[in-house]
Write a protein that holds these residues in place. Structure first.
Motif, PDB file in Angstrom:
ATOM      1  N   VAL A   6       0.852  -1.193   0.000  1.00 22.36           N
ATOM      2  CA  VAL A   6       0.000   0.000   0.000  1.00 22.36           C
ATOM      3  C   VAL A   6       0.890   1.246   0.000  1.00 22.36           C
ATOM      4  CG1 VAL A   6      -1.864   1.229   1.168  1.00 22.36           C
ATOM      5  CG2 VAL A   6      -1.726  -1.296   1.337  1.00 22.36           C
ATOM      6  N   PHE A   7       0.710   2.084  -1.009  1.00 22.53           N
ATOM      7  CA  PHE A   7       1.528   3.285  -1.169  1.00 22.53           C
ATOM      8  C   PHE A   7       0.751   4.545  -0.825  1.00 22.53           C
ATOM      9  CE2 PHE A   7       3.887   0.385  -3.848  1.00 22.53           C
ATOM     10  CZ  PHE A   7       5.200   0.855  -3.850  1.00 22.53           C
ATOM     11  N   ASP A   8       1.353   5.400  -0.006  1.00 18.01           N
ATOM     12  CA  ASP A   8       1.005   6.808   0.000  1.00 18.01           C
ATOM     13  C   ASP A   8       1.603   7.391  -1.283  1.00 18.01           C
ATOM     14  OD1 ASP A   8       0.417   9.487   0.943  1.00 18.01           O
ATOM     15  OD2 ASP A   8       2.525   9.650   1.504  1.00 18.01           O
ATOM     16  N   PHE A   9       1.148   8.575  -1.700  1.00 15.25           N
ATOM     17  CA  PHE A   9       1.645   9.145  -2.953  1.00 15.25           C
ATOM     18  C   PHE A   9       2.584  10.342  -2.739  1.00 15.25           C
ATOM     19  CE2 PHE A   9      -2.403   7.423  -5.133  1.00 15.25           C
ATOM     20  CZ  PHE A   9      -1.825   6.165  -5.240  1.00 15.25           C
ATOM     21  N   GLY A  10       2.099  11.399  -2.104  1.00 17.22           N
ATOM     22  CA  GLY A  10       2.924  12.583  -1.907  1.00 17.22           C
ATOM     23  C   GLY A  10       4.116  12.307  -1.011  1.00 17.22           C
ATOM     24  N   PHE A 163       2.648  -1.046   4.404  1.00 14.93           N
ATOM     25  CA  PHE A 163       2.193   0.321   4.167  1.00 14.93           C
ATOM     26  C   PHE A 163       3.401   1.241   4.109  1.00 14.93           C
ATOM     27  CE2 PHE A 163       0.921   4.460   6.048  1.00 14.93           C
ATOM     28  CZ  PHE A 163       0.074   4.882   5.034  1.00 14.93           C
ATOM     29  N   ILE A 164       3.467   2.082   3.063  1.00  7.73           N
ATOM     30  CA  ILE A 164       4.612   2.962   2.819  1.00  7.73           C
ATOM     31  C   ILE A 164       4.135   4.407   2.855  1.00  7.73           C
ATOM     32  CG2 ILE A 164       6.443   3.557   1.183  1.00  7.73           C
ATOM     33  CD1 ILE A 164       5.842   0.716  -0.106  1.00  7.73           C
ATOM     34  N   ASP A 165       4.760   5.235   3.694  1.00  9.46           N
ATOM     35  CA  ASP A 165       4.328   6.633   3.839  1.00  9.46           C
ATOM     36  C   ASP A 165       5.509   7.459   4.334  1.00  9.46           C
ATOM     37  OD1 ASP A 165       2.843   9.084   4.857  1.00  9.46           O
ATOM     38  OD2 ASP A 165       1.097   7.837   4.444  1.00  9.46           O
ATOM     39  N   ASP A 166       5.466   8.765   4.061  1.00  9.55           N
ATOM     40  CA  ASP A 166       6.535   9.650   4.535  1.00  9.55           C
ATOM     41  C   ASP A 166       6.147  10.385   5.812  1.00  9.55           C
ATOM     42  OD1 ASP A 166       4.602  11.201   3.111  1.00  9.55           O
ATOM     43  OD2 ASP A 166       6.050  12.828   2.887  1.00  9.55           O
ATOM     44  N   ASN A 167       4.919  10.177   6.306  1.00 12.95           N
ATOM     45  CA  ASN A 167       4.430  10.878   7.495  1.00 12.95           C
ATOM     46  C   ASN A 167       4.434   9.926   8.690  1.00 12.95           C
ATOM     47  OD1 ASN A 167       2.433  11.793   9.515  1.00 12.95           O
ATOM     48  ND2 ASN A 167       2.022  13.440   8.076  1.00 12.95           N
ATOM     49  N   LEU A 177      -2.621  -0.788  13.536  1.00  9.89           N
ATOM     50  CA  LEU A 177      -3.624  -1.624  12.877  1.00  9.89           C
ATOM     51  C   LEU A 177      -3.054  -2.955  12.397  1.00  9.89           C
ATOM     52  CD1 LEU A 177      -5.487   1.138  10.832  1.00  9.89           C
ATOM     53  CD2 LEU A 177      -6.410  -0.173  12.759  1.00  9.89           C
ATOM     54  N   GLY A 178      -1.741  -3.140  12.554  1.00  8.72           N
ATOM     55  CA  GLY A 178      -1.138  -4.426  12.219  1.00  8.72           C
ATOM     56  C   GLY A 178      -0.387  -4.489  10.906  1.00  8.72           C
ATOM     57  N   PHE A 179      -0.260  -3.362  10.227  1.00  7.48           N
ATOM     58  CA  PHE A 179       0.516  -3.330   8.980  1.00  7.48           C
ATOM     59  C   PHE A 179       2.008  -3.442   9.285  1.00  7.48           C
ATOM     60  CE2 PHE A 179      -3.311  -1.091   7.634  1.00  7.48           C
ATOM     61  CZ  PHE A 179      -3.449  -1.375   6.287  1.00  7.48           C
ATOM     62  N   LYS A 180       2.762  -4.061   8.373  1.00 11.70           N
ATOM     63  CA  LYS A 180       4.194  -3.813   8.295  1.00 11.70           C
ATOM     64  C   LYS A 180       4.332  -2.415   7.697  1.00 11.70           C
ATOM     65  CE  LYS A 180       5.356  -8.199   9.203  1.00 11.70           C
ATOM     66  NZ  LYS A 180       4.005  -8.757   9.413  1.00 11.70           N
ATOM     67  N   THR A 181       5.377  -1.683   8.057  1.00 14.88           N
ATOM     68  CA  THR A 181       5.479  -0.302   7.573  1.00 14.88           C
ATOM     69  C   THR A 181       6.882   0.053   7.097  1.00 14.88           C
ATOM     70  OG1 THR A 181       5.970   0.576   9.789  1.00 14.88           O
ATOM     71  CG2 THR A 181       3.640   0.498   9.140  1.00 14.88           C
ATOM     72  N   VAL A 182       6.922   0.981   6.148  1.00 15.63           N
ATOM     73  CA  VAL A 182       8.168   1.611   5.707  1.00 15.63           C
ATOM     74  C   VAL A 182       7.957   3.118   5.788  1.00 15.63           C
ATOM     75  CG1 VAL A 182       9.819   1.981   3.852  1.00 15.63           C
ATOM     76  CG2 VAL A 182       8.762  -0.277   4.146  1.00 15.63           C
ATOM     77  N   THR A 188      15.982   6.981   2.630  1.00 11.97           N
ATOM     78  CA  THR A 188      15.421   5.625   2.613  1.00 11.97           C
ATOM     79  C   THR A 188      15.642   4.934   1.267  1.00 11.97           C
ATOM     80  OG1 THR A 188      13.700   6.262   4.187  1.00 11.97           O
ATOM     81  CG2 THR A 188      13.320   4.253   2.922  1.00 11.97           C
ATOM     82  N   ASP A 189      16.127   3.706   1.336  1.00 14.16           N
ATOM     83  CA  ASP A 189      16.223   2.829   0.168  1.00 14.16           C
ATOM     84  C   ASP A 189      14.995   1.921   0.206  1.00 14.16           C
ATOM     85  OD1 ASP A 189      16.699   0.693  -1.582  1.00 14.16           O
ATOM     86  OD2 ASP A 189      18.862   0.756  -1.269  1.00 14.16           O
ATOM     87  N   LEU A 190      13.971   2.277  -0.561  1.00 16.20           N
ATOM     88  CA  LEU A 190      12.699   1.551  -0.487  1.00 16.20           C
ATOM     89  C   LEU A 190      12.863   0.075  -0.836  1.00 16.20           C
ATOM     90  CD1 LEU A 190       9.654   1.430  -0.104  1.00 16.20           C
ATOM     91  CD2 LEU A 190       9.392   2.287  -2.452  1.00 16.20           C
ATOM     92  N   GLY A 191      13.657  -0.201  -1.855  1.00 11.92           N
ATOM     93  CA  GLY A 191      13.865  -1.593  -2.239  1.00 11.92           C
ATOM     94  C   GLY A 191      14.452  -2.416  -1.114  1.00 11.92           C
ATOM     95  N   ALA A 192      15.460  -1.873  -0.457  1.00  7.95           N
ATOM     96  CA  ALA A 192      16.099  -2.584   0.653  1.00  7.95           C
ATOM     97  C   ALA A 192      15.124  -2.793   1.808  1.00  7.95           C
ATOM     98  CB  ALA A 192      17.324  -1.811   1.128  1.00  7.95           C
TER      99      ALA A 192
END
Length: 201
Positions: A6-10, A163-167, A177-182, A188-192
């Motif tokens: 799940v991606f945030d966008f901004g 879940f991926i977000d910058d905030n 809520l139980g998500f793994k998060t980045v 940040t190296d998203l791939g890593a």
């Protein structure tokens, strides 16, 4: 096992910042920063992301600060300049994930401005319409209710999802809520980070 990303966008896939317009407009960084901190504040803009119309938000702010009317009206008139570009390194990861994991978007974004991004950046098609937009839902991150809209609408389990977000506040809600998060930060190296969760792409 992770099934969904799940991606945030901004700040994750899109580089948006009002400074991309106002730096040239003011030609004075100190004045620009004062305006963004004291007049066209994040708290004001986020209400448009929550579903208030751009017109209503603009008129309200003009009424509160009539001496800044010209600058306030310039904000959404020049919004597309603020949307500078995609973030290539993270979009590249998104493209690699396609076909291997189910992709979703969860974004704080005005329902009036989001269609411009949708039409002008082809990577949004990778989500196949599985995007929850705060301005449409009249709900906003970090409130858990908008996360629940995503989970319920697409029959997802948080424990199967990253879940991926910058905030950091949004990240905290997702974790609860139980998500793994980045948490995306400049370094940040998203791939890593995703490979740390054993994602293969």
């Amino acid at each position: 096992m992770i099934k969904n990303v799940v991606f945030d966008f901004g700040g994750v896939l899109m580089d948006w910042d009002p400074r991309y317009f106002f730096r040239t407009y003011f030609n004075d960084d100190e004045k620009m920063e004062w305006f963004l901190k004291n007049i066209a504040k994040d708290e004001w803009n986020i209400e448009q992301d929550r579903g208030r119309t751009l017109k209503e938000g603009t008129e309200l702010l003009v009424m509160q600060h009539p001496e800044w009317e010209k600058e306030i009206r310039a904000y959404y008139d020049n919004w597309t300049v603020m949307l500078k570009s995609d973030i290539p390194k993270n979009v590249a990861i998104l493209r690699k994930l396609k076909g291997k994991y189910d992709l979703y978007g969860l974004t704080n974004w005005s329902a009036e401005t989001f269609p411009y991004a949708l039409e002008n950046y082809d990577f949004f098609r990778l989500f196949e319409g599985k995007i929850v937009v705060s301005g449409t839902e009249k709900l906003i991150k970090p409130d858990k209710e908008i996360f629940e809209v995503l989970l319920n609408r697409y029959n997802l389990k948080s424990e199967d999802s990253v879940f991926i977000d910058d905030n950091v506040k949004n990240i905290a809600t997702a974790k609860n809520l139980g998500f793994k998060t980045v948490h995306i930060q400049p370094e940040t190296d998203l791939g890593a980070e995703l490979r740390n969760f054993n994602l293969i792409f």
